[in-house]
Motif scaffolding. Structure first.
Motif, PDB file in Angstrom:
ATOM      1  N   ALA A   1       0.919  -1.273  -0.029  1.00 23.65           N
ATOM      2  CA  ALA A   1       0.178  -0.034   0.026  1.00 23.65           C
ATOM      3  C   ALA A   1       0.837   1.202   0.003  1.00 23.65           C
ATOM      4  O   ALA A   1       0.575   2.389  -0.435  1.00 23.65           O
ATOM      5  N   GLY A   2       2.066   1.053   0.508  1.00 24.70           N
ATOM      6  CA  GLY A   2       3.046   2.221   0.441  1.00 24.70           C
ATOM      7  C   GLY A   2       4.396   1.993   1.317  1.00 24.70           C
ATOM      8  O   GLY A   2       4.430   0.912   2.225  1.00 24.70           O
ATOM      9  N   PRO A   3       5.138   2.973   1.489  1.00 26.58           N
ATOM     10  CA  PRO A   3       6.403   2.609   2.135  1.00 26.58           C
ATOM     11  C   PRO A   3       6.151   2.928   3.576  1.00 26.58           C
ATOM     12  O   PRO A   3       7.261   2.702   4.388  1.00 26.58           O
ATOM     13  N   GLU A   4       4.952   3.351   4.240  1.00 25.23           N
ATOM     14  CA  GLU A   4       5.036   4.004   5.563  1.00 25.23           C
ATOM     15  C   GLU A   4       5.490   3.190   6.731  1.00 25.23           C
ATOM     16  O   GLU A   4       6.319   3.453   7.433  1.00 25.23           O
ATOM     17  N   PRO A   5       5.144   1.905   6.705  1.00 20.16           N
ATOM     18  CA  PRO A   5       5.720   0.966   7.951  1.00 20.16           C
ATOM     19  C   PRO A   5       7.090   0.826   7.769  1.00 20.16           C
ATOM     20  O   PRO A   5       7.724   0.847   8.883  1.00 20.16           O
ATOM     21  N   VAL A   6       7.657   0.672   6.633  1.00 15.37           N
ATOM     22  CA  VAL A   6       9.212   0.364   6.734  1.00 15.37           C
ATOM     23  C   VAL A   6       9.793   1.871   7.051  1.00 15.37           C
ATOM     24  O   VAL A   6      10.948   1.879   7.319  1.00 15.37           O
ATOM     25  N   ALA A   7       9.433   2.755   6.090  1.00 17.67           N
ATOM     26  CA  ALA A   7       9.809   3.987   6.390  1.00 17.67           C
ATOM     27  C   ALA A   7       9.949   4.587   7.851  1.00 17.67           C
ATOM     28  O   ALA A   7      11.034   5.026   8.272  1.00 17.67           O
ATOM     29  N   ASP A   8       8.987   4.141   8.717  1.00 21.01           N
ATOM     30  CA  ASP A   8       9.170   4.355  10.151  1.00 21.01           C
ATOM     31  C   ASP A   8       9.994   3.785  10.827  1.00 21.01           C
ATOM     32  O   ASP A   8      10.781   4.173  11.720  1.00 21.01           O
ATOM     33  N   ALA A   9      10.066   2.368  10.651  1.00 21.01           N
ATOM     34  CA  ALA A   9      11.067   1.340  10.965  1.00 21.01           C
ATOM     35  C   ALA A   9      12.297   1.894  10.789  1.00 21.01           C
ATOM     36  O   ALA A   9      13.287   1.670  11.727  1.00 21.01           O
ATOM     37  N   PHE A  10      12.761   2.088   9.601  1.00 25.54           N
ATOM     38  CA  PHE A  10      14.090   2.351   9.317  1.00 25.54           C
ATOM     39  C   PHE A  10      14.340   3.834   9.788  1.00 25.54           C
ATOM     40  O   PHE A  10      15.646   3.920  10.285  1.00 25.54           O
ATOM     41  N   ALA A  11      13.648   4.736   9.825  1.00 23.25           N
ATOM     42  CA  ALA A  11      14.084   6.107  10.589  1.00 23.25           C
ATOM     43  C   ALA A  11      14.305   5.574  11.990  1.00 23.25           C
ATOM     44  O   ALA A  11      15.335   6.453  12.639  1.00 23.25           O
ATOM     45  N   GLY A  12      13.425   5.040  12.770  1.00 21.22           N
ATOM     46  CA  GLY A  12      13.750   4.651  14.096  1.00 21.22           C
ATOM     47  C   GLY A  12      14.987   3.882  14.294  1.00 21.22           C
ATOM     48  O   GLY A  12      15.718   4.330  15.291  1.00 21.22           O
ATOM     49  N   TYR A  13      15.437   2.792  13.449  1.00 19.31           N
ATOM     50  CA  TYR A  13      16.557   2.208  13.477  1.00 19.31           C
ATOM     51  C   TYR A  13      17.712   3.309  13.387  1.00 19.31           C
ATOM     52  O   TYR A  13      18.979   3.119  14.045  1.00 19.31           O
ATOM     53  N   ALA A  14      17.593   3.937  12.263  1.00 21.02           N
ATOM     54  CA  ALA A  14      18.900   5.029  12.171  1.00 21.02           C
ATOM     55  C   ALA A  14      19.251   5.751  13.274  1.00 21.02           C
ATOM     56  O   ALA A  14      20.308   6.273  13.328  1.00 21.02           O
ATOM     57  N   ARG A  15      17.901   6.560  13.866  1.00 19.32           N
ATOM     58  CA  ARG A  15      18.155   7.312  15.087  1.00 19.32           C
ATOM     59  C   ARG A  15      18.828   6.465  16.197  1.00 19.32           C
ATOM     60  O   ARG A  15      19.717   7.102  16.572  1.00 19.32           O
ATOM     61  N   ARG A  16      18.199   5.429  16.493  1.00 19.14           N
ATOM     62  CA  ARG A  16      18.784   4.493  17.637  1.00 19.14           C
ATOM     63  C   ARG A  16      20.263   4.293  17.482  1.00 19.14           C
ATOM     64  O   ARG A  16      21.218   4.168  18.352  1.00 19.14           O
ATOM     65  N   THR A  17      20.648   3.708  16.046  1.00 22.84           N
ATOM     66  CA  THR A  17      21.948   3.134  15.881  1.00 22.84           C
ATOM     67  C   THR A  17      22.941   4.165  15.440  1.00 22.84           C
ATOM     68  O   THR A  17      24.107   3.895  15.939  1.00 22.84           O
TER      69      THR A  17
ATOM     70  N   TRP B   1      21.343   9.184  13.329  1.00 20.34           N
ATOM     71  CA  TRP B   1      20.906   9.970  12.047  1.00 20.34           C
ATOM     72  C   TRP B   1      19.295  10.256  12.002  1.00 20.34           C
ATOM     73  O   TRP B   1      18.508   9.406  12.238  1.00 20.34           O
ATOM     74  N   GLN B   2      19.195  11.553  12.094  1.00 22.69           N
ATOM     75  CA  GLN B   2      17.445  11.721  11.965  1.00 22.69           C
ATOM     76  C   GLN B   2      17.040  11.622  10.557  1.00 22.69           C
ATOM     77  O   GLN B   2      17.206  12.494   9.709  1.00 22.69           O
ATOM     78  N   VAL B   3      16.255  10.817  10.219  1.00 20.66           N
ATOM     79  CA  VAL B   3      15.743  10.645   9.066  1.00 20.66           C
ATOM     80  C   VAL B   3      14.201  10.800   9.262  1.00 20.66           C
ATOM     81  O   VAL B   3      13.514  10.292  10.073  1.00 20.66           O
ATOM     82  N   ASP B   4      13.596  11.694   8.167  1.00 24.29           N
ATOM     83  CA  ASP B   4      12.124  12.060   8.106  1.00 24.29           C
ATOM     84  C   ASP B   4      11.438  10.755   7.355  1.00 24.29           C
ATOM     85  O   ASP B   4      11.952  10.501   6.289  1.00 24.29           O
ATOM     86  N   PRO B   5      10.633  10.019   7.971  1.00 25.77           N
ATOM     87  CA  PRO B   5       9.828   9.081   7.504  1.00 25.77           C
ATOM     88  C   PRO B   5       9.280   9.346   5.992  1.00 25.77           C
ATOM     89  O   PRO B   5       9.406   8.547   5.075  1.00 25.77           O
ATOM     90  N   GLY B   6       9.053  10.636   5.944  1.00 28.71           N
ATOM     91  CA  GLY B   6       8.266  11.045   4.653  1.00 28.71           C
ATOM     92  C   GLY B   6       9.249  11.205   3.362  1.00 28.71           C
ATOM     93  O   GLY B   6       8.975  11.201   2.521  1.00 28.71           O
ATOM     94  N   ASP B   7      10.512  10.983   3.800  1.00 25.48           N
ATOM     95  CA  ASP B   7      11.545  11.270   2.938  1.00 25.48           C
ATOM     96  C   ASP B   7      12.173   9.707   2.400  1.00 25.48           C
ATOM     97  O   ASP B   7      13.067   9.718   1.500  1.00 25.48           O
ATOM     98  N   VAL B   8      11.461   8.830   2.677  1.00 24.91           N
ATOM     99  CA  VAL B   8      11.927   7.301   2.490  1.00 24.91           C
ATOM    100  C   VAL B   8      10.906   6.893   1.483  1.00 24.91           C
ATOM    101  O   VAL B   8       9.559   6.820   1.516  1.00 24.91           O
TER     102      VAL B   8
END
Length: 387
Positions: free
Chosen positions: A60-76, A79-86
């Motif tokens: 349906a769209g990238p939103e679930p993995v965009a949120d997950a990737f952004a969270g992982y990048a921030r924790r690891t 790196w501050q990733v806007d999920p809307g940019d994924v």
């Protein structure tokens, strides 16, 4: 210290993947980048859950993995990733081609830095561009990008650089200083940088890895990150990759891609990736503990059995770049290893001219398999031959 044990050969040989179907059963396959460990339970359950729900349609769209990737990048990596940019697509190779189509004109040129992941020689051609090789430098302290040579290539009109970060096959983690200097050159000459960061979660010290888009405004202006959970969590066959933009220029490039680029994402891969980024951390830490031990075991085995081989342990990943030139097996030692030792290694020739006399060895296996592989190679070296 928790570790993950590799599955036994009797189980591994029932797998239908490329690694286990390419060679006969008497060959130890240490070539392609697949790991021998069982999947992380959260990833298994995510896939099983979608199948049990008959949820195997289109994404349906990238939103679930965009949120997950952004969270992982921030924790690891902080790196501050806007999920809307994924954005998502099927795999990193497709992501690279589609990014090049948006950033490089037809008949443009793309710089690569061999020895490097073999598809880098082909992906620009798929995007109707030519390849410009700027080899890495080997110094007394290890490999590094040749920034002066890259600037010369940029000044001559190169349109883009394919950056391997961390660098396959060397396990090289580029420093923040090097990446910052590269970003300055990119901005000075208007050169796009497509940073393949698929091996980033496999850095042995997560703090050592610097996401390219995090280094500066210049990096964000012309850079696009492509990545996936597939390498670190061993789910290449599930087919989901992410593309990240951080400027108006690069957001427009991602948004200009055909809708089919995103539609090719697998819904199973999307949910597997969400589980990996959200809940796969403990499993990955245990895998890295096992890989770290194998990384050192390989050094010990080579020192004992094949001291002529030069081996620089990788800072990221489970791929060892081995210099066989002192062994005397010619330009393609992988061919000798397979024919006489029944060990399948990746030929260094695939990684560019700089790979002559080298092989790439995958040590994401059991210590017993790794030990058997090296002793087989040592037996070839010791046996009379026509080499």
């Amino acid at each position: 210290m928790r570790k993950i044990e590799a599955e036994p050969l009797s189980v591994l040989r029932t797998r239908t993947s490329y690694k286990w179907q390419t060679y006969p059963a008497d060959v130890l396959p240490l070539f392609v980048a697949e790991m021998d460990y069982p999947l992380a339970e959260p990833v298994q359950q995510a896939i099983i859950g979608r199948v049990l729900a008959s949820d195997t349609g289109y994404v349906a769209g990238p939103e679930p993995v965009a949120d997950a990737f952004a969270g992982y990048a921030r924790r690891t990596w902080d790196w501050q990733v806007d999920p809307g940019d994924v954005r998502t697509t099927t795999d990193v190779s497709v992501a690279i081609v589609e990014c090049l189509r948006q950033t490089v004109p037809v008949d443009g040129s793309v710089v690569i830095t061999p020895p490097v992941y073999p598809p880098f020689f082909e992906l620009p051609l798929e995007a109707d561009a030519s390849v410009v090789e700027v080899p890495l430098l080997l110094t007394g302290t290890g490999w590094q990008l040749d920034l002066p040579a890259l600037e010369r290539a940029f000044a001559r009109g190169a349109d883009a650089l394919l950056l391997c970060n961390p660098h396959n096959p060397l396990g090289l983690v580029h420093s923040a200083e090097t990446l910052g200097a590269l970003a300055d050159l990119s901005a000075k000459y208007g050169v796009a940088v497509i940073s393949d960061e698929i091996h980033a979660p496999l850095a042995y010290d997560p703090r050592s890895f610097t996401p390219y888009l995090s280094v500066s405004d210049a990096a964000r202006e012309y850079g696009i990150c492509v990545s996936a959970a597939s390498k670190a969590w061993n789910i290449a066959g599930t087919k989901c990759a992410v593309m990240v933009a951080s400027s108006e220029r690069t957001r427009l490039q991602l948004d200009s891609m055909p809708e089919e680029v995103s539609a090719r994402t697998s819904i199973l891969g999307l949910h597997a990736s969400v589980a990996a980024y959200d809940d796969g951390g403990p499993w990955l830490t245990a895998v890295l503990n096992s890989l770290a031990e194998n990384r050192e075991l390989l050094a010990e085995l080579l020192s004992a059995y094949l001291p002529e081989i030069v081996y620089r342990p990788p800072l990221a990943g489970y791929l060892a770049w081995l210099d066989f030139r002192g062994v005397g097996w010619g330009g393609d030692p992988a061919a000798v290893a397979l024919e006489q030792g029944r060990v399948a290694l990746e030929s260094g020739l695939k990684f560019g001219r700089q790979g002559t006399g080298f092989v790439r060895l995958n040590f994401a296996c059991s210590p017993e398999v790794l030990t058997e592989a090296v002793t087989r190679l040592a037996a070839v070296r010791a046996a009379p031959s026509d080499l």
